[in-house]
Scaffold this motif. Structure first.
Motif, mmCIF file in Angstrom:
data_model
loop_
_atom_site.group_PDB
_atom_site.id
_atom_site.type_symbol
_atom_site.label_atom_id
_atom_site.label_comp_id
_atom_site.label_asym_id
_atom_site.label_seq_id
_atom_site.Cartn_x
_atom_site.Cartn_y
_atom_site.Cartn_z
ATOM 1 N N SER A 140 0.836 -1.214 0.000
ATOM 2 C CA SER A 140 0.000 0.000 0.000
ATOM 3 C C SER A 140 0.865 1.255 0.000
ATOM 4 N N MET A 141 1.897 1.209 0.849
ATOM 5 C CA MET A 141 2.815 2.329 0.949
ATOM 6 C C MET A 141 3.504 2.594 -0.398
ATOM 7 N N PHE A 142 3.972 1.519 -1.021
ATOM 8 C CA PHE A 142 4.682 1.639 -2.294
ATOM 9 C C PHE A 142 3.752 2.196 -3.371
ATOM 10 N N LEU A 143 2.477 1.814 -3.294
ATOM 11 C CA LEU A 143 1.503 2.287 -4.281
ATOM 12 C C LEU A 143 1.080 3.731 -4.006
ATOM 13 N N LEU A 144 0.668 4.007 -2.770
ATOM 14 C CA LEU A 144 0.128 5.334 -2.452
ATOM 15 C C LEU A 144 1.206 6.416 -2.476
ATOM 16 N N ILE A 193 15.000 -3.092 -2.592
ATOM 17 C CA ILE A 193 15.703 -4.364 -2.378
ATOM 18 C C ILE A 193 16.602 -4.280 -1.141
ATOM 19 N N ALA A 194 17.225 -3.112 -0.931
ATOM 20 C CA ALA A 194 18.076 -2.930 0.250
ATOM 21 C C ALA A 194 17.259 -3.107 1.526
ATOM 22 N N GLY A 195 16.060 -2.523 1.568
ATOM 23 C CA GLY A 195 15.176 -2.681 2.723
ATOM 24 C C GLY A 195 14.768 -4.129 2.910
ATOM 25 N N LEU A 196 14.466 -4.787 1.791
ATOM 26 C CA LEU A 196 14.021 -6.185 1.808
ATOM 27 C C LEU A 196 15.117 -7.122 2.320
ATOM 28 N N ILE A 197 16.374 -6.753 2.105
ATOM 29 C CA ILE A 197 17.486 -7.574 2.607
ATOM 30 C C ILE A 197 17.853 -7.161 4.033
ATOM 31 N N PHE A 198 17.923 -5.828 4.270
ATOM 32 C CA PHE A 198 18.449 -5.299 5.526
ATOM 33 C C PHE A 198 17.581 -5.613 6.748
ATOM 34 N N ALA A 256 10.788 3.786 -0.465
ATOM 35 C CA ALA A 256 11.012 2.508 -1.151
ATOM 36 C C ALA A 256 11.735 1.555 -0.204
ATOM 37 N N PHE A 257 12.717 2.099 0.547
ATOM 38 C CA PHE A 257 13.470 1.288 1.511
ATOM 39 C C PHE A 257 12.544 0.780 2.621
ATOM 40 N N ILE A 258 11.682 1.675 3.137
ATOM 41 C CA ILE A 258 10.755 1.276 4.207
ATOM 42 C C ILE A 258 9.765 0.231 3.686
ATOM 43 N N SER A 259 9.247 0.431 2.464
ATOM 44 C CA SER A 259 8.328 -0.556 1.876
ATOM 45 C C SER A 259 9.000 -1.917 1.783
ATOM 46 N N LEU A 301 9.407 -3.416 5.287
ATOM 47 C CA LEU A 301 8.120 -3.880 5.813
ATOM 48 C C LEU A 301 7.702 -5.189 5.125
ATOM 49 N N PHE A 302 7.964 -5.258 3.834
ATOM 50 C CA PHE A 302 7.682 -6.472 3.052
ATOM 51 C C PHE A 302 8.498 -7.631 3.622
ATOM 52 N N GLY A 303 9.786 -7.389 3.859
ATOM 53 C CA GLY A 303 10.663 -8.422 4.407
ATOM 54 C C GLY A 303 10.232 -8.867 5.799
ATOM 55 N N LEU A 304 9.852 -7.864 6.638
ATOM 56 C CA LEU A 304 9.381 -8.161 7.993
ATOM 57 C C LEU A 304 8.127 -9.038 7.931
ATOM 58 N N GLY A 305 7.197 -8.675 7.041
ATOM 59 C CA GLY A 305 5.968 -9.453 6.878
ATOM 60 C C GLY A 305 6.246 -10.875 6.414
ATOM 61 N N LEU A 306 7.201 -11.012 5.487
ATOM 62 C CA LEU A 306 7.550 -12.346 4.981
ATOM 63 C C LEU A 306 8.133 -13.208 6.099
ATOM 64 N N LEU A 307 8.975 -12.592 6.946
ATOM 65 C CA LEU A 307 9.584 -13.324 8.072
ATOM 66 C C LEU A 307 8.540 -13.756 9.083
#
Lengths: 142, 143
Positions: A21-25, A56-61, B7-10, B13-19
């Motif tokens: 939602s955040m990424f979209l809005l 991707i950095a957030g998704l890994i970090f 984008a980093f926060i999204s 949050l996506f990663g946190l949700g997946l975990l």
């Protein structure tokens, strides 16, 4: 125990939905993992590469911080290297052809009532279920 | 700058949700796909939980052209339902079932997925590259 897994699943799902939602809005973008990565590989997304890399950095970090702090996640991935390579190739080829994966077609597509997303989701679930059925029943033959 | 921060926060949050949801555990994925055995319904709860806020968000942006940051809202809904979509989804599903990883969780588990996780990601990137290299030469031009 199993019911607790469902609760965590739902809570995690809501967080994933909030991320999308955040990424979209805010950013105006559809949160599709394969598309965000794919655009960096095949040059189609080089015009907004910093936004993709930030995501991707957030998704890994964040998972890295959590896993180093609490030490709980395990992927339990198979030790069969050939299966992993074949699966990785299939996922890369498939999501590029279909232009979406579980996040793009599944979460973002279904929630938009997009016929395209729903069709894709039905096909990859049937295909995945068939493979898991085959793995469970015919793996001895292989 | 704000754009990259969000984008980093999204992504985080996506990663946190997946975990939290257990979706980085390949056994949970394969358990969910095991409809003819000991079926694990967790993934259905994850999808349900994610779809609720996103359903509302799509309604919010339905008559908007730009996002809060003023960027154009991406519109992918005009793409056709064709053989690329079907064949691609079948191939993706096969890989997903084979080891229980899809792109999001594969990247999210980079820090703790070990060597086999890297091998999966590298193979996936090669798969993406293969299609982008041949797609312009064959009938299934995708972009």
């Amino acid at each position: 125990m199993i019911e607790q897994d469902w609760l965590y699943g739902f809570l995690g799902g809501v967080l994933i939905g909030l991320a999308a939602s955040m990424f979209l809005l805010i950013n105006g973008r559809t949160m599709g993992a394969s598309g965000i990565i794919g655009g960096l590989v095949d040059k189609s997304g080089w015009h907004n590469y910093l936004e993709r890399i930030s995501f991707i950095a957030g998704l890994i970090f964040i998972p890295a911080v959590i896993s180093f702090t609490y030490n709980f996640p395990k992927t339990n991935i198979t030790s069969n290297i050939y299966l992993i390579i074949i699966a990785g190739l299939l996922v890369g080829i498939g999501t590029t052809l279909a232009q979406g994966c579980t996040s793009g077609h599944g979460i973002c597509g279904i929630s938009r009532i997009s016929v395209r997303g729903i069709v894709a989701t039905i096909f990859y679930i049937i295909s995945g279920a068939a493979i898991v059925f085959a793995l469970n029943n015919f793996m001895e033959i292989l | 700058m704000t754009r990259y921060l969000f984008a980093f926060i999204s992504g985080g949050l996506f990663g946190l949700g997946l975990l939290i949801s257990g979706m980085t555990n390949t056994l949970k994925i394969q358990g969910w796909l095991n409809f003819f055995g000991a079926w694990d319904p967790t993934l259905a709860f994850v999808l349900g939980g994610a779809i609720i806020p996103m359903f509302i968000s799509w309604k919010v942006v339905s008559n908007k052209k730009t996002s809060l940051l003023g960027t154009k809202i991406s519109q992918n809904d005009k793409l056709p339902i064709n053989s690329n979509l079907i064949v691609g989804s079948v191939l993706f599903g096969a890989g997903w079932g084979l080891v229980g990883l899809c792109p999001g969780p594969a990247i999210a588990s980079l820090s703790f997925g070990g060597t086999n996780g890297y091998i999966f990601i590298i193979s996936m990137l090669i798969g993406i590259l293969l299609i982008s290299l041949v797609s312009n030469k064959f009938y299934f031009k995708i972009k």
